[in-house]
Design an enzyme around this catalytic site. Structure first.
Site, PDB file in Angstrom:
ATOM      1  N   ILE A   1     -64.117  12.012  48.528  1.00 37.91           N
ATOM      2  CA  ILE A   1     -63.814  12.075  49.956  1.00 37.91           C
ATOM      3  C   ILE A   1     -62.336  12.388  50.186  1.00 37.91           C
ATOM      4  CG2 ILE A   1     -63.297   9.620  50.304  1.00 37.91           C
ATOM      5  CD1 ILE A   1     -65.335  11.867  52.665  1.00 37.91           C
TER       6      ILE A   1
ATOM      7  N   SER B   1     -53.707   6.267  42.037  1.00 39.63           N
ATOM      8  CA  SER B   1     -55.032   6.369  41.438  1.00 39.63           C
ATOM      9  C   SER B   1     -54.941   6.023  39.960  1.00 39.63           C
ATOM     10  CB  SER B   1     -55.589   7.791  41.597  1.00 39.63           C
ATOM     11  OG  SER B   1     -56.793   7.947  40.875  1.00 39.63           O
ATOM     12  N   ARG B   2     -55.932   5.318  39.476  1.00 40.41           N
ATOM     13  CA  ARG B   2     -55.972   5.000  38.044  1.00 40.41           C
ATOM     14  C   ARG B   2     -56.447   6.179  37.209  1.00 40.41           C
ATOM     15  NH1 ARG B   2     -59.773  -0.163  38.073  1.00 40.41           N
ATOM     16  NH2 ARG B   2     -60.803   1.224  39.572  1.00 40.41           N
TER      17      ARG B   2
ATOM     18  N   LYS C   1     -63.629   4.598  56.211  1.00 42.20           N
ATOM     19  CA  LYS C   1     -64.798   3.796  56.575  1.00 42.20           C
ATOM     20  C   LYS C   1     -65.637   3.474  55.336  1.00 42.20           C
ATOM     21  CE  LYS C   1     -68.234   6.812  55.970  1.00 42.20           C
ATOM     22  NZ  LYS C   1     -69.486   6.581  55.253  1.00 42.20           N
TER      23      LYS C   1
ATOM     24  N   ASP D   1     -73.856   3.339  53.923  1.00 43.16           N
ATOM     25  CA  ASP D   1     -72.609   4.097  53.848  1.00 43.16           C
ATOM     26  C   ASP D   1     -72.694   5.344  54.732  1.00 43.16           C
ATOM     27  OD1 ASP D   1     -69.904   4.508  52.336  1.00 43.16           O
ATOM     28  OD2 ASP D   1     -70.954   6.425  52.188  1.00 43.16           O
TER      29      ASP D   1
END
Length: 308
Positions: free
Chosen positions: A14, A36-37, A90, A168
């Protein structure tokens, strides 16, 4: 006005498909960091944790959180505590209590907090709300059906507790319904189909009634193949309004009145920039509240195991 120096936390599908293009197209923002990992972005400072970013010398004004909902509360709290404005992808949190805590924290610190409902920025939603404002609603039908293997490939978090499963995408439908219907509506019953190897539903049927007694029926399905369906039909005393393609097209009695390009995330970032400029917040949890009601009131039935 100087640009809003923005950090993007989470660089999954996303974020890449929607957030990055919207940020790049809005000259009020400057993307200064990625957290971010597992991924980075060429030419942008990269950190594996938000704490590392906040401890660095990279100047940040705002944070956009694109992680799954389960770990989002401590990240948002950390950003607010550091004096950063926060956008919440969201659903805004795993629980209503988390979001309320963030609302109070942002208010106490004079910071912007935005709960984002991107489907409300689909092209047909605002004119649908305006058309329905003075109409008598007779019945509402919501059909939100899509293929989870296409839209959430490999995203195992969605099947865990707090991951919402079919809610979702279903929460997008509820975000539109709560925006366009002139009266509040309330859940009367629900059936949640939960795969035997998952913690969240793959299909759901929900029955609501609005404040004047009009029925509202919603059916969510994560197993749709072929054409995908994101439709809301509202029967009124003046005809039938239909939003299709997730709100991108608006029909009245079958006649197409509004159609536009996908500009949902551009709308979100426009709203976020204006909130920051006005030192305001937008914390609406009505779609999440309906989902919570479904988990409270819904009857659970066991569905076949989901195997991706």
């Amino acid at each position: 006005m100087s640009k809003i120096r923005l950090a993007l936390v989470g660089l999954g599908k996303i974020a890449r498909d929607q957030h990055l293009p919207a940020i790049a197209a809005d000259d009020r923002f400057e993307l200064v960091a990625i957290v971010s990992r597992n991924a980075d972005l060429e030419g942008v400072a990269h950190f594996t944790t938000l704490a590392d970013l906040l401890a660095s010398d990279v100047a940040v004004d705002a944070v956009s959180l694109c992680t799954p909902p389960q770990p989002r509360h401590p990240l948002a709290h950390l950003a607010l505590a550091a004096g950063k404005h926060v956008m919440l992808e969201k659903p805004p949190g795993a629980t209503l209590s988390e979001v309320e805590d963030l609302r109070l924290t942002a208010a106490a610190r004079g910071l912007t907090l935005q709960t984002t409902w991107h489907s409300r920025y689909a092209q047909g939603v605002a004119p649908a709300r305006a058309w329905l404002a003075d109409k008598a609603i007779k019945a509402v039908r919501i059909d939100w059906r899509e293929d989870v293997r296409v839209w959430h490939p490999g995203q195992t978090w969605i099947w865990e507790a707090g991951g919402l499963g079919v809610f979702d995408p279903g929460i997008n439908a509820l975000s539109i319904a709560t925006a366009i219907l002139p009266r509040p509506f309330f859940l009367t019953g629900a059936v949640l189909h939960v795969p035997e190897n998952c913690q969240s539903p793959i299909q759901a049927e929900l029955d609501f009634v609005d404040a004047a007694g009009a029925p509202v029926r919603a059916e969510f399905d994560f197993l749709q193949t072929g054409p995908q369906s994101w439709d809301i039909a509202v029967e009124t005393d003046a005809g039938v309004l239909k939003l299709s393609h997730g709100g991108a097209k608006l029909f009245i009695d079958g006649e197409l009145l509004h159609e536009g390009p996908d500009a949902e995330y551009a709308g979100l970032y426009d709203a976020f920039a204006r909130l920051v400029a006005d030192a305001a917040s937008d914390v609406d949890v009505s779609p999440l509240r309906h989902v919570a009601d479904a988990f409270l009131l819904g009857r659970r039935v066991v569905a076949p195991a989901f195997i991706e």
